[in-house]
Scaffold this motif. Structure first.
Motif, PDB file in Angstrom:
ATOM      1  N   GLN A 122       0.780  -1.221   0.000  1.00  0.00           N
ATOM      2  CA  GLN A 122       0.000   0.000   0.000  1.00  0.00           C
ATOM      3  C   GLN A 122       0.823   1.288   0.000  1.00  0.00           C
ATOM      4  OE1 GLN A 122      -3.428   0.128  -0.335  1.00  0.00           O
ATOM      5  NE2 GLN A 122      -3.024  -2.023  -0.794  1.00  0.00           N
ATOM      6  N   ARG A 123       1.987   1.277   0.612  1.00  0.00           N
ATOM      7  CA  ARG A 123       2.725   2.533   0.797  1.00  0.00           C
ATOM      8  C   ARG A 123       3.557   2.883  -0.448  1.00  0.00           C
ATOM      9  NH1 ARG A 123       5.962   1.615   6.173  1.00  0.00           N
ATOM     10  NH2 ARG A 123       5.666   3.810   6.746  1.00  0.00           N
ATOM     11  N   ILE A 124       3.614   4.181  -0.723  1.00  0.00           N
ATOM     12  CA  ILE A 124       4.339   4.696  -1.879  1.00  0.00           C
ATOM     13  C   ILE A 124       5.186   5.878  -1.425  1.00  0.00           C
ATOM     14  CG2 ILE A 124       4.058   5.906  -4.101  1.00  0.00           C
ATOM     15  CD1 ILE A 124       1.611   4.151  -4.601  1.00  0.00           C
ATOM     16  N   ALA A 125       6.357   6.037  -2.008  1.00  0.00           N
ATOM     17  CA  ALA A 125       7.234   7.161  -1.674  1.00  0.00           C
ATOM     18  C   ALA A 125       7.365   8.090  -2.877  1.00  0.00           C
ATOM     19  CB  ALA A 125       8.612   6.667  -1.248  1.00  0.00           C
ATOM     20  N   ARG A 126       7.516   9.361  -2.595  1.00  0.00           N
ATOM     21  CA  ARG A 126       7.746  10.359  -3.638  1.00  0.00           C
ATOM     22  C   ARG A 126       8.711  11.398  -3.103  1.00  0.00           C
ATOM     23  NH1 ARG A 126       4.588  15.009  -2.525  1.00  0.00           N
ATOM     24  NH2 ARG A 126       4.804  15.726  -4.667  1.00  0.00           N
ATOM     25  N   PHE A 127       9.285  12.205  -3.983  1.00  0.00           N
ATOM     26  CA  PHE A 127      10.243  13.208  -3.564  1.00  0.00           C
ATOM     27  C   PHE A 127       9.575  14.358  -2.824  1.00  0.00           C
ATOM     28  CE2 PHE A 127      12.728  11.875  -7.508  1.00  0.00           C
ATOM     29  CZ  PHE A 127      13.582  11.065  -6.786  1.00  0.00           C
ATOM     30  N   ALA A 128      10.181  14.768  -1.718  1.00  0.00           N
ATOM     31  CA  ALA A 128       9.784  16.024  -1.093  1.00  0.00           C
ATOM     32  C   ALA A 128      10.059  17.152  -2.082  1.00  0.00           C
ATOM     33  CB  ALA A 128      10.582  16.254   0.185  1.00  0.00           C
ATOM     34  N   ALA A 129       9.095  18.053  -2.229  1.00  0.00           N
ATOM     35  CA  ALA A 129       9.160  19.225  -3.106  1.00  0.00           C
ATOM     36  C   ALA A 129       8.915  18.901  -4.571  1.00  0.00           C
ATOM     37  CB  ALA A 129      10.475  19.980  -2.962  1.00  0.00           C
ATOM     38  N   SER A 130       8.617  17.652  -4.907  1.00  0.00           N
ATOM     39  CA  SER A 130       8.221  17.355  -6.285  1.00  0.00           C
ATOM     40  C   SER A 130       6.745  17.704  -6.444  1.00  0.00           C
ATOM     41  CB  SER A 130       8.456  15.880  -6.612  1.00  0.00           C
ATOM     42  OG  SER A 130       7.546  15.064  -5.892  1.00  0.00           O
ATOM     43  N   TYR A 131       6.263  17.645  -7.672  1.00  0.00           N
ATOM     44  CA  TYR A 131       4.835  17.855  -7.913  1.00  0.00           C
ATOM     45  C   TYR A 131       4.342  16.693  -8.754  1.00  0.00           C
ATOM     46  CZ  TYR A 131       0.353  19.828  -9.171  1.00  0.00           C
ATOM     47  OH  TYR A 131      -0.995  20.011  -9.324  1.00  0.00           O
ATOM     48  N   ASP A 132       3.448  15.905  -8.196  1.00  0.00           N
ATOM     49  CA  ASP A 132       2.922  14.735  -8.888  1.00  0.00           C
ATOM     50  C   ASP A 132       1.410  14.797  -9.027  1.00  0.00           C
ATOM     51  OD1 ASP A 132       5.513  13.284  -9.057  1.00  0.00           O
ATOM     52  OD2 ASP A 132       5.354  13.300  -6.876  1.00  0.00           O
ATOM     53  N   GLY A 133       0.857  15.997  -9.009  1.00  0.00           N
ATOM     54  CA  GLY A 133      -0.580  16.163  -9.176  1.00  0.00           C
ATOM     55  C   GLY A 133      -1.230  16.782  -7.954  1.00  0.00           C
ATOM     56  N   TRP A 134      -2.518  17.095  -8.101  1.00  0.00           N
ATOM     57  CA  TRP A 134      -3.196  17.814  -7.026  1.00  0.00           C
ATOM     58  C   TRP A 134      -4.166  16.932  -6.235  1.00  0.00           C
ATOM     59  CZ3 TRP A 134      -8.524  18.106  -7.362  1.00  0.00           C
ATOM     60  CH2 TRP A 134      -9.104  17.922  -8.618  1.00  0.00           C
ATOM     61  N   PHE A 135      -4.228  15.630  -6.532  1.00  0.00           N
ATOM     62  CA  PHE A 135      -5.087  14.750  -5.742  1.00  0.00           C
ATOM     63  C   PHE A 135      -4.529  14.646  -4.322  1.00  0.00           C
ATOM     64  CE2 PHE A 135      -6.953  12.072  -9.470  1.00  0.00           C
ATOM     65  CZ  PHE A 135      -7.495  13.232 -10.000  1.00  0.00           C
ATOM     66  N   ASP A 136      -5.408  14.397  -3.362  1.00  0.00           N
ATOM     67  CA  ASP A 136      -5.061  14.502  -1.947  1.00  0.00           C
ATOM     68  C   ASP A 136      -3.777  13.770  -1.576  1.00  0.00           C
ATOM     69  OD1 ASP A 136      -7.184  16.097  -1.420  1.00  0.00           O
ATOM     70  OD2 ASP A 136      -8.401  14.581  -0.407  1.00  0.00           O
ATOM     71  N   GLN A 137      -3.661  12.517  -1.995  1.00  0.00           N
ATOM     72  CA  GLN A 137      -2.553  11.706  -1.503  1.00  0.00           C
ATOM     73  C   GLN A 137      -1.190  12.228  -1.967  1.00  0.00           C
ATOM     74  OE1 GLN A 137      -2.514   7.468  -2.481  1.00  0.00           O
ATOM     75  NE2 GLN A 137      -2.911   7.058  -0.324  1.00  0.00           N
ATOM     76  N   VAL A 138      -1.107  12.698  -3.209  1.00  0.00           N
ATOM     77  CA  VAL A 138       0.187  13.173  -3.717  1.00  0.00           C
ATOM     78  C   VAL A 138       0.379  14.676  -3.530  1.00  0.00           C
ATOM     79  CG1 VAL A 138       0.510  11.311  -5.374  1.00  0.00           C
ATOM     80  CG2 VAL A 138      -0.706  13.384  -6.061  1.00  0.00           C
ATOM     81  N   ALA A 139      -0.663  15.382  -3.143  1.00  0.00           N
ATOM     82  CA  ALA A 139      -0.520  16.824  -2.879  1.00  0.00           C
ATOM     83  C   ALA A 139      -0.024  17.008  -1.447  1.00  0.00           C
ATOM     84  CB  ALA A 139      -1.855  17.538  -3.092  1.00  0.00           C
ATOM     85  N   PHE A 140       1.118  16.463  -1.200  1.00  0.00           N
ATOM     86  CA  PHE A 140       1.684  16.387   0.147  1.00  0.00           C
ATOM     87  C   PHE A 140       3.181  16.560   0.018  1.00  0.00           C
ATOM     88  CE2 PHE A 140       3.600  13.100   3.130  1.00  0.00           C
ATOM     89  CZ  PHE A 140       3.563  13.930   4.247  1.00  0.00           C
ATOM     90  N   GLY A 141       3.715  17.562   0.721  1.00  0.00           N
ATOM     91  CA  GLY A 141       5.149  17.787   0.650  1.00  0.00           C
ATOM     92  C   GLY A 141       5.596  18.518  -0.591  1.00  0.00           C
ATOM     93  N   ASN A 142       4.697  19.301  -1.221  1.00  0.00           N
ATOM     94  CA  ASN A 142       5.076  20.069  -2.399  1.00  0.00           C
ATOM     95  C   ASN A 142       6.048  21.183  -2.026  1.00  0.00           C
ATOM     96  OD1 ASN A 142       3.403  18.491  -3.957  1.00  0.00           O
ATOM     97  ND2 ASN A 142       1.739  19.971  -4.016  1.00  0.00           N
TER      98      ASN A 142
END
Length: 414
Positions: A122-142
């Protein structure tokens, strides 16, 4: 009464009023746009990267109009959809299977869903300060958020199963998998574009994608912004990423709304098996697919190297123009997309970018350039996009505009 919230539907379109005047675009063509002030501007926002061929590219518009006239929403399958998928996958290596969508945010959302089904995690990692869209889960740490700072001693930020990792930090990537060996995927934005075009350190992206695969996680390339901007294909492939899934958009449609999820046959067979839900009334509509076919045909005929070389020369000339006025300036990124910084050295990490970013300086530069009929993004992490429509005349107009802006800003700073 203004019935349109804030006068815009997307926050990125906001421009400052100058002397009480609210700028609006009347039309755009090639490397230019015309405002409701009657003036022509050389544009560097360029649909936020969606117009690699320039605004309103005639050889793209013609087949799009033809598709509209044949019917924009036939409900059922049509030949253009398969043609667009074929055209796209000729440039994406082993990522040979396609689902079309309408926005990059949708594509990233579907990529995450796919990774979770494929891995059972279930868990996914993404870069802090990246932009991967505006949906709730990825609109975190922009970029600009407190979470994006990620001081080394702090607990790793996580929200709703989405974790952050520090871009260009080899040791943090290794620590991520020591702490979280059960990740479903890592989302890799190859260049930290929305944080000011921060470039990947040598070997970093390959190291991260190798780590992910060693721990059974999928690699998702978020190429919505960088795809087809450095060459006719994915930037991540140039930079050493071995991806299982990729999201593309923007440049593949020349400003016509379209995005896509790409994947290997091994992963994308989950859709054939009906194990992953997908839908979307407008996904893969004929005008969007016509735009993809026409755009990729045109991009396949273009030579990216001269454009990138001219863009890099422009960056250098502008930096020297500011230096001549006693003003510090540096740049990060590549010849077709880059960011200017009010410093002697461009940032290599988000922490450095956040310390250099100056919203007032960016706004002052925007205002000074608008007076010279050059349109830019007015934000601290804004980008300059150059396209195949930026000919020598447009490049010279940009250089002249920046030179004049430097003179004005030097006088103001004195």
């Amino acid at each position: 009464m203004n019935h349109l919230i804030g006068g815009i539907s997307s926050g990125g379109r906001a421009l400052p009023e100058i002397d009480g005047y609210a700028f609006k675009v009347e039309r755009s063509q090639g490397a230019c746009l015309w405002g409701n002030d009657g003036q022509q501007y050389v544009d560097t926002a360029m649909g936020f990267g969606a117009t690699m061929l320039g605004h309103a590219a005639p050889k793209v518009l013609a087949p799009v109009i033809q598709a509209l006239q044949r019917g924009p929403m036939p409900s059922f399958a049509h030949d253009l959809e398969a043609q667009a998928a074929h055209a796209l996958t000729q440039n994406t290596g082993k990522l040979s299977q396609v689902i079309f969508l309408n926005t990059g945010s949708e594509a990233v959302h579907l990529a995450c869903r796919t990774a979770r089904v494929a891995t059972g995690r279930q868990r996914i990692a993404r870069f802090a300060a990246s932009y991967d869209g505006w949906f709730d889960q990825v609109a975190f740490g922009n970029a600009g958020s407190s979470e994006a700072q990620m001081p080394p001693s702090a607990t790793r930020p996580e929200r709703e199963g989405m974790l952050l990792l520090r871009y260009n930090d080899f040791s943090d990537a290794e620590q991520l998998f020591r702490d979280c060996p059960d990740l479903a995927a890592v989302i890799i934005e190859p260049v930290l574009a929305n944080a000011g075009c921060i470039e990947p350190a040598s070997g970093y992206l390959k190291h991260l994608s190798d780590l992910a695969h060693q721990h059974g996680a999928l690699v998702i390339l978020d190429e919505v912004l960088m795809g087809f901007r450095l060459h006719a294909g994915l930037a991540g492939h140039l930079l050493g990423v071995d991806a299982d899934l990729a999201t593309v958009g923007k440049a593949i449609g020349s400003g016509i709304p379209v995005a896509a999820l790409l994947g290997t046959p091994e992963v994308m067979q989950l859709f054939e098996q009906k194990r992953i839900v997908r839908a979307g009334t407008y996904s893969g509509n004929p005008p969007a697919c016509a735009a993809v076919v026409a755009t990729l045909e045109q991009l396949g005929q273009r030579d990216y190297l001269p454009l990138i070389k001219r863009g890099n020369q422009l960056r250098s000339d502008i930096i020297h123009a500011f230096a001549d006025e006693g003003l510090a300036l540096s740049s990060s990124g590549y010849g077709s997309v880059f960011t200017f910084w009010p410093s002697d050295k461009a940032p290599e990490t988000y922490a450095e970018a956040a310390s250099i970013a100056n919203a007032q300086w960016s706004l002052d530069l925007h205002v000074a350039l608008r007076a010279e009929k050059v349109m830019t993004m007015p934000f601290a992490f804004g980008r300059v996009y150059l396209t195949f429509a930026h000919d020598e005349a447009a490049m010279q107009a940009l250089l002249n505009g920046y030179k004049a802006a430097a003179r004005g800003m030097a006088v103001k700073a004195a």
